[in-house]
Design a protein around this motif. Sequence first.
Motif, short mmCIF file in Angstrom:
data_model
loop_
_atom_site.label_atom_id
_atom_site.label_comp_id
_atom_site.label_asym_id
_atom_site.label_seq_id
_atom_site.Cartn_x
_atom_site.Cartn_y
_atom_site.Cartn_z
N HIS B 18 -11.99 -1.17 5.11
CA HIS B 18 -12.21 -1.05 6.51
C HIS B 18 -11.09 -0.04 7.26
O HIS B 18 -11.48 0.85 7.83
N VAL B 22 -11.40 3.83 8.28
CA VAL B 22 -11.08 4.29 9.84
C VAL B 22 -10.35 5.59 9.91
O VAL B 22 -10.73 6.23 10.95
N PRO B 107 -2.28 -3.02 10.18
CA PRO B 107 -2.95 -1.86 9.82
C PRO B 107 -1.89 -0.76 10.42
O PRO B 107 -1.82 -0.01 9.45
N PHE B 111 -0.77 2.19 7.63
CA PHE B 111 -1.19 3.68 7.92
C PHE B 111 0.11 4.39 7.48
O PHE B 111 -0.06 5.53 7.08
#
Lengths: 129, 366
Positions: B18, B22, B107, B111
Amino acid sequence: MNTSVQRTPLDFDDLLNRCLGEVDFARRILSDFLKTTRPLLDEIGSALFNSAEEKAAFQVHRLKGTAGLVAANSLLDSLVELETLLRRTSDTTHAQISGCLTQSYQRFDEVQKFAERNLLNRPQAELSS
Amino acid sequence: MKILVVEDNPIDALVVEHALQVIGHEVTVADTAEKAMEHLRHCNYPVVISDWELPGQNGDALCQTIRERSANCYTYIIMLTSRTDKRFVINGLAAGADDYITKPFEPEELFFRIRAAERLLSLQGRDVLIFSLAKLAESRDRDTGVHLERMREYCRLLTMLLGKNPRYNEVIDADFVESIYLTSPLHDIGKVGVPDSILLKRGPLTPEQFEIMKRHTTIGGETLNTASNNYPGHHYLKMATEIAMTHHEKYNGTGYPNGLAGTEIPLCGRIVALADFYDAVTSERVYKKAYSHARACRMIRAETGSHFDPDIARVFIQHADEFNRIRTSFQKVANRTAGISKPAAKIVSPVVLGYTARAIEKKQTL
């Protein structure tokens, strides 16, 4: 004066952050976690009953990762302890291991109750704020 | 970018998938190392994110398997582990992982790690692209063999040796050395603009034809300059422009296209001029036999101060044996591959040939 802060069984903000603020997705993850964890704890118990410590340790490690991911912190602590006991076989007793597993079940129960009461059945607006 | 996530825990896999989706990545999930390898056989994934503990083959073993296979593109591997013990981290890196993230992951961290992977992969792509472009330009002139591969090795060595001279300390750093290695193969890129009748002519060129031939410097320089102006952050393009434009200038001002003299000629152009000359002289062409290394050295000595920058020529003469070693290592590889059928030899050259030659050279140095 008691200065200790009472930790909730689950830090929803942390989970929500990992789900990039998407409440529905966070709820789905949480709900999957609640569905799969008890059978996993049962599998660990059964592996221990059959003296398959290696397998039990692998399952505990796996569950520990997911408990950390959903921020079920008290369950996570308990699983860390259980994994340590299982990997340190020389001076670990069965009583210690089963005591720790029982504690993990209890912690999971707390997570489940907390989640059902505070998170899964509350309107989305309240959670995202 | 296509990312392969290897995670046996469906909840963990879902959250990682997920987070990556995104930010626009195309994610495939495999729950075992074996399935991951199956995916990698059918599709190229620039990035693999793998859990450490997997049922069956573990993450570090998967890492090793990925590194052992022969693939044209690099696979950047990130290990995902809840083990913070340094021993595991070292094992993972030793197995070939590029990076690791500890669980539970954040997250933002994921990234930035992915962005680091993209940066590294784009550098790889850049190097391959530059060299391919140079080879494409060179492919019209089948006479040059592995000229580019030898040239960039000569340029690198020459630059490194020159860098030891205190006068060049300030200018020549590791980045300069790497940039000249990367961009020197582009020196003749402008030859794409020279007609076949001139480029492939067997006899001597007429004065008019030579004038047209000379234009390869400005064609290459102007093309690369346009790219450099459009992408000012890519500093290597500036060096590539200077090399293409000035590698036929002479130290005494009698070269072309602009008749620059002395330090008016950028340092990279002066270095490439000598490397290009040495390679051309010691290589066989349709119109001449290859001259010996000793003869080439005599010619360079004679041209010191007129054609070549005295500092650069001096460094070359002082370390002439090292240049000869590079030359002969390429020759050995060429001799060894001479018996290989033509299509197979095409596969062996040019990149493998360059690496092999370097490996032989290293062995000899040891």
